[in-house]
Motif scaffolding. Sequence first.
Motif, mmCIF file in Angstrom:
data_model
loop_
_atom_site.group_PDB
_atom_site.id
_atom_site.type_symbol
_atom_site.label_atom_id
_atom_site.label_comp_id
_atom_site.label_asym_id
_atom_site.label_seq_id
_atom_site.Cartn_x
_atom_site.Cartn_y
_atom_site.Cartn_z
ATOM 1 N N GLU A 178 -3.489 6.971 7.168
ATOM 2 C CA GLU A 178 -4.876 6.985 6.705
ATOM 3 C C GLU A 178 -5.443 5.596 6.486
ATOM 4 N N TYR A 179 -4.640 4.705 5.886
ATOM 5 C CA TYR A 179 -5.129 3.359 5.570
ATOM 6 C C TYR A 179 -5.625 2.652 6.823
ATOM 7 N N TYR A 180 -4.926 2.835 7.922
ATOM 8 C CA TYR A 180 -5.271 2.117 9.155
ATOM 9 C C TYR A 180 -6.368 2.822 9.945
ATOM 10 N N ARG A 181 -6.642 4.085 9.619
ATOM 11 C CA ARG A 181 -7.717 4.800 10.310
ATOM 12 C C ARG A 181 -9.070 4.632 9.620
ATOM 13 N N GLU A 182 -9.062 4.332 8.321
ATOM 14 C CA GLU A 182 -10.314 4.144 7.579
ATOM 15 C C GLU A 182 -10.774 2.698 7.739
ATOM 16 N N THR A 183 -11.157 2.344 8.953
ATOM 17 C CA THR A 183 -11.447 0.941 9.261
ATOM 18 C C THR A 183 -12.649 0.399 8.503
ATOM 19 N N ALA A 184 -13.653 1.237 8.224
ATOM 20 C CA ALA A 184 -14.838 0.757 7.508
ATOM 21 C C ALA A 184 -14.491 0.346 6.082
ATOM 22 N N LEU A 185 -13.500 1.018 5.482
ATOM 23 C CA LEU A 185 -13.088 0.714 4.112
ATOM 24 C C LEU A 185 -12.068 -0.413 4.058
ATOM 25 N N THR A 186 -11.094 -0.395 4.957
ATOM 26 C CA THR A 186 -9.964 -1.313 4.851
ATOM 27 C C THR A 186 -10.046 -2.505 5.802
ATOM 28 N N GLY A 187 -10.825 -2.389 6.871
ATOM 29 C CA GLY A 187 -10.849 -3.446 7.878
ATOM 30 C C GLY A 187 -9.595 -3.479 8.721
ATOM 31 N N ALA A 188 -8.756 -2.447 8.607
ATOM 32 C CA ALA A 188 -7.479 -2.401 9.324
ATOM 33 C C ALA A 188 -7.568 -1.447 10.506
ATOM 34 N N HIS A 189 -6.492 -1.400 11.277
ATOM 35 C CA HIS A 189 -6.416 -0.518 12.434
ATOM 36 C C HIS A 189 -4.946 -0.281 12.741
ATOM 37 N N GLU A 190 -4.607 0.930 13.206
ATOM 38 C CA GLU A 190 -3.228 1.199 13.594
ATOM 39 C C GLU A 190 -2.794 0.218 14.673
ATOM 40 N N TYR A 191 -1.545 -0.232 14.599
ATOM 41 C CA TYR A 191 -1.113 -1.261 15.553
ATOM 42 C C TYR A 191 0.404 -1.291 15.650
#
Length: 237
Positions: free
Chosen positions: A174-187
Amino acid sequence: MNNSKSLLLAGLVCCGAAQAQISSTVALTSEYQMRGIGYSGNDPALSATLDWAGESGAYAGTWVSNTDSFRDGDPYDDGSDIEVDLYAGYNLQMANGMRYGMIGYYYYFPDTNYNINYTEVGFSAGYGNFNAYYYYSDDMISTSLESHYVAADYTFNLPWKTDLYLMAGHAFGEYYRETALTGAHEYSNWEASLKRSFGPIDTKLSWVDTDLHGRFHNSGEYLRNDGRFIFSVSHTF
């Protein structure tokens, strides 16, 4: 209390029961990186550990390093300049050569603009020079979002007392999919390192990289995730 905090506290409690061995490691690295992401503003990082290890396989310790993830004024800037990791776990060695482990982490960042402390649990299995890992947090960076990380590594023992270490991992959840909130992305990330000891000094030269691309690719000063060399020296007391 969530499961990861319970595991960490249980590890700390069990550690008082057996004979202990105390050690400490001081390391200087050209960049502090974790799972392919740079966390020292592309500057060197100085870190130190204090570790306890019992004869039963239980252990506990703390790790401290300078950190700098954001430029001043960045909307994501947390103000952190020190990271303190507390951890405890247990390693089990089987008669058939298999080994298993579990660990609980509490990542603590003092004097920040907002709370980014969080817990994580990890599990490992290995045989010979091969290891596999799984890490889970139900509150990554205090966002109440789940994070998963899987990885595997293999070490080749080369001539001249040199080791070649190869590792690959993948971060998702979830953390990596909520890009608008976390600025992250699955990688995914990977590392290739040459390790060699010179007397009491351990050295490591690593090439680290990720598959982050587009607007998530970063070759700048903060939170680097491009391909780069990182060199470290350390000494264990």
